[in-house]
Design a protein around this motif. Structure first.
Motif, PDB file in Angstrom:
ATOM      1  N   TYR A   1       0.831  -1.201   0.000  1.00 42.29           N
ATOM      2  CA  TYR A   1       0.000   0.000   0.000  1.00 42.29           C
ATOM      3  C   TYR A   1       0.873   1.261   0.000  1.00 42.29           C
ATOM      4  CZ  TYR A   1      -3.028   3.702   1.745  1.00 42.29           C
ATOM      5  OH  TYR A   1      -3.684   4.898   1.900  1.00 42.29           O
TER       6      TYR A   1
ATOM      7  N   ARG B   1       1.526   4.215  -2.761  1.00 44.48           N
ATOM      8  CA  ARG B   1       1.343   5.641  -2.438  1.00 44.48           C
ATOM      9  C   ARG B   1       2.612   6.431  -2.762  1.00 44.48           C
ATOM     10  NH1 ARG B   1      -2.223   7.376   1.536  1.00 44.48           N
ATOM     11  NH2 ARG B   1      -1.503   9.380   0.767  1.00 44.48           N
TER      12      ARG B   1
ATOM     13  N   GLU C   1     -11.192  -4.040  -6.128  1.00 41.32           N
ATOM     14  CA  GLU C   1     -11.815  -3.165  -5.127  1.00 41.32           C
ATOM     15  C   GLU C   1     -11.026  -3.025  -3.826  1.00 41.32           C
ATOM     16  OE1 GLU C   1     -14.199  -1.235  -6.314  1.00 41.32           O
ATOM     17  OE2 GLU C   1     -14.024  -2.440  -8.118  1.00 41.32           O
ATOM     18  N   THR C   2      -9.833  -3.608  -3.736  1.00 43.41           N
ATOM     19  CA  THR C   2      -8.998  -3.346  -2.563  1.00 43.41           C
ATOM     20  C   THR C   2      -8.316  -2.000  -2.761  1.00 43.41           C
ATOM     21  OG1 THR C   2      -7.039  -4.429  -3.512  1.00 43.41           O
ATOM     22  CG2 THR C   2      -8.538  -5.805  -2.181  1.00 43.41           C
ATOM     23  N   ASP C   3      -7.840  -1.407  -1.691  1.00 45.92           N
ATOM     24  CA  ASP C   3      -7.161  -0.127  -1.801  1.00 45.92           C
ATOM     25  C   ASP C   3      -5.944  -0.233  -2.713  1.00 45.92           C
ATOM     26  OD1 ASP C   3      -5.706  -1.659  -0.002  1.00 45.92           O
ATOM     27  OD2 ASP C   3      -5.621  -0.136   1.551  1.00 45.92           O
ATOM     28  N   ARG C   4      -5.214  -1.329  -2.634  1.00 46.29           N
ATOM     29  CA  ARG C   4      -4.031  -1.505  -3.482  1.00 46.29           C
ATOM     30  C   ARG C   4      -4.413  -1.603  -4.959  1.00 46.29           C
ATOM     31  NH1 ARG C   4      -2.253  -6.601  -1.011  1.00 46.29           N
ATOM     32  NH2 ARG C   4      -4.412  -6.551  -0.397  1.00 46.29           N
ATOM     33  N   TYR C   5      -5.479  -2.319  -5.253  1.00 44.83           N
ATOM     34  CA  TYR C   5      -5.953  -2.431  -6.636  1.00 44.83           C
ATOM     35  C   TYR C   5      -6.371  -1.054  -7.158  1.00 44.83           C
ATOM     36  CZ  TYR C   5      -9.061  -3.374 -10.557  1.00 44.83           C
ATOM     37  OH  TYR C   5      -9.660  -3.357 -11.779  1.00 44.83           O
ATOM     38  N   LEU C   6      -7.116  -0.330  -6.362  1.00 42.48           N
ATOM     39  CA  LEU C   6      -7.612   0.980  -6.785  1.00 42.48           C
ATOM     40  C   LEU C   6      -6.476   1.969  -7.027  1.00 42.48           C
ATOM     41  CD1 LEU C   6     -10.724   1.218  -4.454  1.00 42.48           C
ATOM     42  CD2 LEU C   6     -10.700   0.731  -6.909  1.00 42.48           C
ATOM     43  N   ILE C   7      -5.494   1.987  -6.138  1.00 41.74           N
ATOM     44  CA  ILE C   7      -4.367   2.908  -6.305  1.00 41.74           C
ATOM     45  C   ILE C   7      -3.541   2.517  -7.526  1.00 41.74           C
ATOM     46  CG2 ILE C   7      -2.196   3.729  -5.307  1.00 41.74           C
ATOM     47  CD1 ILE C   7      -3.548   3.384  -2.532  1.00 41.74           C
TER      48      ILE C   7
ATOM     49  N   SER D   1      -5.386   3.323 -10.712  1.00 40.01           N
ATOM     50  CA  SER D   1      -5.425   4.766 -10.923  1.00 40.01           C
ATOM     51  C   SER D   1      -4.089   5.273 -11.477  1.00 40.01           C
ATOM     52  CB  SER D   1      -5.756   5.470  -9.607  1.00 40.01           C
ATOM     53  OG  SER D   1      -5.639   6.855  -9.738  1.00 40.01           O
TER      54      SER D   1
END
Length: 120
Positions: free
Chosen positions: A67, A71, A101-107, A110
């Motif tokens: 994560y 970032r 849909e996990t935060d890691r996938y979304l970041i 993106s």
């Protein structure tokens, strides 16, 4: 864990831009060393190679490290750190490796989309 990362960011700031071993630490098998190097990359994004950050996320076993690695990549992109077409492809592959849909996938998705827009 966020508090720990915050402390690592403070320590990275104290180091200044002079930590030549950060690339080695990014490739470490030890999550703590990786996270420290990622904190350094987050504090000084222009001092780190994007490819090395991507590699750190690829080899990281801990979701928390992944994560913050993502970032740090995002931050580096925001400040204009150079990247290659190969880096964009690696990020696309990396995004697909995370559960949707996990935060890691979304970041990762993106970042990948943003890079592909810039390349085109």
């Amino acid at each position: 864990m966020d508090k720990l990362f915050g402390q690592m960011l403070q320590e990275a700031s104290r180091l200044g831009r002079n930590w030549p071993q950060h690339n080695e630490a990014l490739r470490s098998k030890e999550a703590g060393e990786q996270l420290g190097a990622i904190a350094y990359a987050f504090a000084f994004p222009e001092a780190v190679d994007i490819s090395g950050l991507i590699e750190a996320v690829e080899i990281a076993k801990q979701p928390f490290v992944q994560y913050w690695g993502l970032r740090a990549i995002q931050r580096a992109m925001d400040v204009g750190v150079a990247y290659s077409v190969k880096d964009a492809g690696r990020l696309r592959i990396l995004a697909s490796a995370f559960q949707a849909e996990t935060d890691r996938y979304l970041i990762a998705s993106s970042i990948s989309r943003a890079l592909e827009k810039k390349i085109l």
